[in-house]
Design a protein around this motif. Structure first.
Motif, PDB file in Angstrom:
ATOM      1  N   ILE A 197      -0.749   0.611   1.775  1.00 33.45           N
ATOM      2  CA  ILE A 197      -2.007   1.785   1.467  1.00 33.45           C
ATOM      3  C   ILE A 197      -1.649   2.650   1.518  1.00 33.45           C
ATOM      4  O   ILE A 197      -0.632   4.080   1.891  1.00 33.45           O
ATOM      5  CB  ILE A 197      -2.204   1.537   3.200  1.00 33.45           C
ATOM      6  CG1 ILE A 197      -2.593   0.101   3.594  1.00 33.45           C
ATOM      7  CG2 ILE A 197      -4.140   2.053   3.098  1.00 33.45           C
ATOM      8  CD1 ILE A 197      -2.526  -0.651   5.457  1.00 33.45           C
ATOM      9  N   GLY A 198      -3.080   3.859   0.912  1.00 32.59           N
ATOM     10  CA  GLY A 198      -3.009   5.270   0.517  1.00 32.59           C
ATOM     11  C   GLY A 198      -2.085   5.049  -1.098  1.00 32.59           C
ATOM     12  O   GLY A 198      -2.194   6.827  -0.961  1.00 32.59           O
ATOM     13  N   ASN A 199      -1.712   4.451  -1.264  1.00 34.87           N
ATOM     14  CA  ASN A 199      -0.771   4.995  -2.478  1.00 34.87           C
ATOM     15  C   ASN A 199       0.701   5.368  -1.990  1.00 34.87           C
ATOM     16  O   ASN A 199       0.821   7.005  -3.059  1.00 34.87           O
ATOM     17  CB  ASN A 199      -1.178   5.588  -3.596  1.00 34.87           C
ATOM     18  CG  ASN A 199      -2.299   4.562  -4.120  1.00 34.87           C
ATOM     19  OD1 ASN A 199      -2.038   3.039  -4.183  1.00 34.87           O
ATOM     20  ND2 ASN A 199      -3.488   4.564  -3.984  1.00 34.87           N
ATOM     21  N   LEU A 200       1.287   5.706  -1.403  1.00 32.40           N
ATOM     22  CA  LEU A 200       2.144   6.121  -0.424  1.00 32.40           C
ATOM     23  C   LEU A 200       3.742   5.625  -0.770  1.00 32.40           C
ATOM     24  O   LEU A 200       3.568   4.276   0.360  1.00 32.40           O
ATOM     25  CB  LEU A 200       1.971   6.796   0.530  1.00 32.40           C
ATOM     26  CG  LEU A 200       0.736   7.914   0.913  1.00 32.40           C
ATOM     27  CD1 LEU A 200       0.784   8.896   1.607  1.00 32.40           C
ATOM     28  CD2 LEU A 200       0.842   8.916   0.055  1.00 32.40           C
ATOM     29  N   ASP A 201       4.375   6.235  -0.639  1.00 30.00           N
ATOM     30  CA  ASP A 201       5.825   5.512  -0.267  1.00 30.00           C
ATOM     31  C   ASP A 201       6.058   5.425   1.047  1.00 30.00           C
ATOM     32  O   ASP A 201       6.556   4.404   1.643  1.00 30.00           O
ATOM     33  CB  ASP A 201       7.102   5.342  -1.510  1.00 30.00           C
ATOM     34  CG  ASP A 201       6.858   5.065  -2.793  1.00 30.00           C
ATOM     35  OD1 ASP A 201       6.214   4.008  -2.652  1.00 30.00           O
ATOM     36  OD2 ASP A 201       6.608   6.083  -3.563  1.00 30.00           O
ATOM     37  N   ALA A 247      -9.540   0.592   2.435  1.00 28.90           N
ATOM     38  CA  ALA A 247      -8.492   1.449   2.180  1.00 28.90           C
ATOM     39  C   ALA A 247      -8.553   1.442   0.448  1.00 28.90           C
ATOM     40  O   ALA A 247      -8.387   2.400   0.019  1.00 28.90           O
ATOM     41  CB  ALA A 247      -7.029   1.150   2.432  1.00 28.90           C
ATOM     42  N   HIS A 248      -8.895  -0.148  -0.176  1.00 32.33           N
ATOM     43  CA  HIS A 248      -8.892   0.338  -2.021  1.00 32.33           C
ATOM     44  C   HIS A 248      -9.875   0.834  -1.859  1.00 32.33           C
ATOM     45  O   HIS A 248      -9.647   1.494  -3.271  1.00 32.33           O
ATOM     46  CB  HIS A 248      -9.047  -1.244  -2.035  1.00 32.33           C
ATOM     47  CG  HIS A 248      -9.075  -1.883  -3.631  1.00 32.33           C
ATOM     48  ND1 HIS A 248     -10.228  -2.230  -4.080  1.00 32.33           N
ATOM     49  CD2 HIS A 248      -7.769  -1.437  -4.137  1.00 32.33           C
ATOM     50  CE1 HIS A 248      -9.729  -1.959  -5.554  1.00 32.33           C
ATOM     51  NE2 HIS A 248      -8.673  -1.790  -5.407  1.00 32.33           N
ATOM     52  N   ALA A 249     -11.006   0.625  -1.665  1.00 38.04           N
ATOM     53  CA  ALA A 249     -12.233   1.963  -1.875  1.00 38.04           C
ATOM     54  C   ALA A 249     -11.847   2.894  -2.530  1.00 38.04           C
ATOM     55  O   ALA A 249     -11.836   4.013  -3.031  1.00 38.04           O
ATOM     56  CB  ALA A 249     -13.517   1.215  -1.931  1.00 38.04           C
TER      57      ALA A 249
END
Length: 540
Positions: free
Chosen positions: A87-91, A170-172
């Motif tokens: 979620i949120g494009n974080l590793d 989260a995706h939007a």
């Protein structure tokens, strides 16, 4: 997202401080409710009572189906390959696991869970729930009473608060740069029309009104509970003056927490709450009726699982209408009303977590922790009720749950000390709800996830002010506002409904964008083949 670059305390135009339509509708609701109550107290109570009864009768089964579908679909998503998507494009997560879970537990359980944890199990012990046939007040009634409480505060309640809707948001938000607002849940259905038109503002306002109604209730009830408790423990006057003083202190705590943000005040308050709750729980378990509590938990959890569908699908056709209205339907509607803004909050604090982690934390781990808490406090109350140490039958038949909490607390090991500790714990729980909801409403109003401190403080003070006016009219008017929650659940449930199919769709979209599952034939990722690390650099 463009708005993310606007920092709290910076230069704001009037428009950036809040959607004018949303503000007019939500603030207008507060003014109208208080104004009409001052003008005709009984008339408002009768009107809302009629609407409450009609909503429970007509929409009760729909609310139950919505919660059931949300839970089972969410668990399916967690078990699917899409559950690995971040979620949120974080590793890496933004906060530690303990801090993250602390915020989830304290925000979503809130004061309501503590307020009802002692009284509800005892009520079901002395008034057998319709799903069971055990004799009230007997040993056979213990596990049934606890199981019914688990149904109201367990898997279904938690799942609707932060699973499928949180995935859609989260995706939007993190992939498509849409704002963290309830209207975003409907973006895949209505497109840009919902994002910029008046309809989106109405959707947001309905969800804000539901949360205001749902939060003002616990704030007001806490003031009455604390006033009664301080009167019993220290001889202070149990009256309006004491209630207003408590309300002022509570507002100061949660407004301060809200304006300092998720990574400071909200996080610190939640951690403090968890440590205090663990200490209280340990004392109850070690020095209380340990064997009884242990056996009760295992028996009750078994009863909960085996009777799960029967309790979850019981309607007014097979149970007394008054019971369904005041128990299952009331609680389920309350959670539905909270769901969009809670989902915003969960999506905001879960960056770097996998979808599977988020769903398991919200829909499985947190409910199990809640059932343990209910067993420790409510199970102890049942034990003392059975052994004659206390007698709460009359108080609970009159729905005096504030009396129940303090009475059970005084019967626990440590007596007055434990009573004071639980009152403080309840206060902090309500404060964590107040700060998180003040923050979430400010996010919705401002359209970005770092809202101005003035906006956060305004909503916190507005809810405290509404609670104060209603207390001035009488605690009964807060009960009327609580009934209004069920009515607000109608429009909010329609906002949540598309999440049943959009949640899985968004989860799989995130998994494909992160190259965790194969791309669909002919499809391209919304962000191309960018890695999570590159995403993080872009976002920062």
């Amino acid at each position: 997202m463009k708005n993310n670059n606007i920092k709290a305390g910076g230069d704001y135009s009037i428009a950036q401080l809040g959607d004018p339509v949303l503000l007019a509708l939500s603030v207008g609701f507060i003014v109208l409710f208080v104004g009409f109550s001052l003008f005709d107290l009984k008339g408002v109570a009768d009107l809302i009572g009629t609407g409450f009864a009609w909503t429970a009768k007509v929409f009760g089964t729909y609310f139950q189906i919505l919660l059931l579908a949300t839970f089972f679909i969410a668990i399916g998503v967690a078990c699917s390959p899409a559950g690995r998507a971040k979620i949120g494009n974080l590793d890496r997560p933004e906060m530690s696991t303990f801090r993250w879970l602390s915020i989830i537990m304290c925000t979503l359980l809130a004061g309501g869970g503590v307020f009802f944890a002692a009284g509800e199990p005892i009520y079901h012990f002395v008034v057998t729930p319709p799903a069971f046939t055990s004799e009230p007040g007997t040993a056979a009634a213990v596990s049934n009473a606890m199981a019914q409480s688990f149904m109201h505060w367990g898997f279904l309640a938690w799942a609707v608060l932060g699973t499928l809707a949180a995935i859609v948001l989260a995706h939007a938000h993190y992939v498509n740069d849409k704002p963290l607002q309830p209207r975003t849940l409907l973006y895949p259905v209505f497109g840009e029309r919902i994002m910029s038109g008046w309809l989106g503002s109405v959707v947001d306002a309905c969800c804000v009104i539901a949360v205001v109604a749902g939060t003002v209730g616990p704030i007001g009830f806490l003031a009455t509970q604390m006033s009664f408790g301080l009167s019993e423990l220290f001889g202070l006057t149990d009256g309006l003056g004491t209630q207003m003083a408590i309300l002022a202190v509570l507002a100061a705590i949660y407004v301060t927490s809200a304006v300092t943000g998720i990574h400071r005040g909200i996080q610190v308050l939640s951690r403090l709450n968890v440590f205090l709750a663990l200490a209280v729980a340990a004392i109850i378990f070690i020095f209380g009726p340990t064997l009884f509590l242990t056996n009760t938990y295992f028996q009750s959890m078994g009863q909960y699982v085996s009777s799960f569908m029967e309790m979850a699908t019981m309607t007014s056709e097979t149970a007394p209408a008054w019971w369904m209205k005041w128990w299952t339907v009331f609680f389920f509607a309350w959670f539905i009303g909270y769901a969009p803004l809670m989902a915003i909050f969960v999506a905001r604090i879960s960056r770097g977590r996998s979808i599977r982690e988020m769903i398991m934390a919200v829909a499985v781990m947190a409910p199990i922790a809640t059932t343990i808490w209910f067993t420790l406090l409510g199970g102890s109350g049942i034990y003392y009720q059975m052994t004659g140490v206390i007698d709460l039958a009359d108080a609970l038949n009159n729905f005096r749950f504030d009396v129940a909490t303090l009475t059970v607390a005084q019967a626990l090991p440590g007596g007055s000390f434990m009573a004071l500790a639980i009152l403080v714990l309840t206060t902090i729980f309500v404060a964590t709800t107040g700060d998180s909801m003040s923050y979430s409403i400010a996010v919705v109003s401002s359209g970005h996830d770092d809202p101005n401190t003035f906006v956060r403080a305004f909503w916190g003070l507005a809810m405290a002010g509404m609670a104060g006016v209603l207390l001035y009219m009488g605690a009964g008017q807060i009960s009327v506002l609580q009934q209004f929650i069920v009515i607000t659940a109608i429009p909010v449930s329609l906002v949540l409904l598309p999440s049943l199919w959009l949640g899985p769709k968004a989860a799989y979209a995130m998994a494909r964008e992160q190259n965790l599952i194969p791309q669909l034939s002919g499809a391209t990722s919304a962000k191309g083949s960018v890695t999570l690390e590159e995403h993080s650099k872009v976002r920062s």
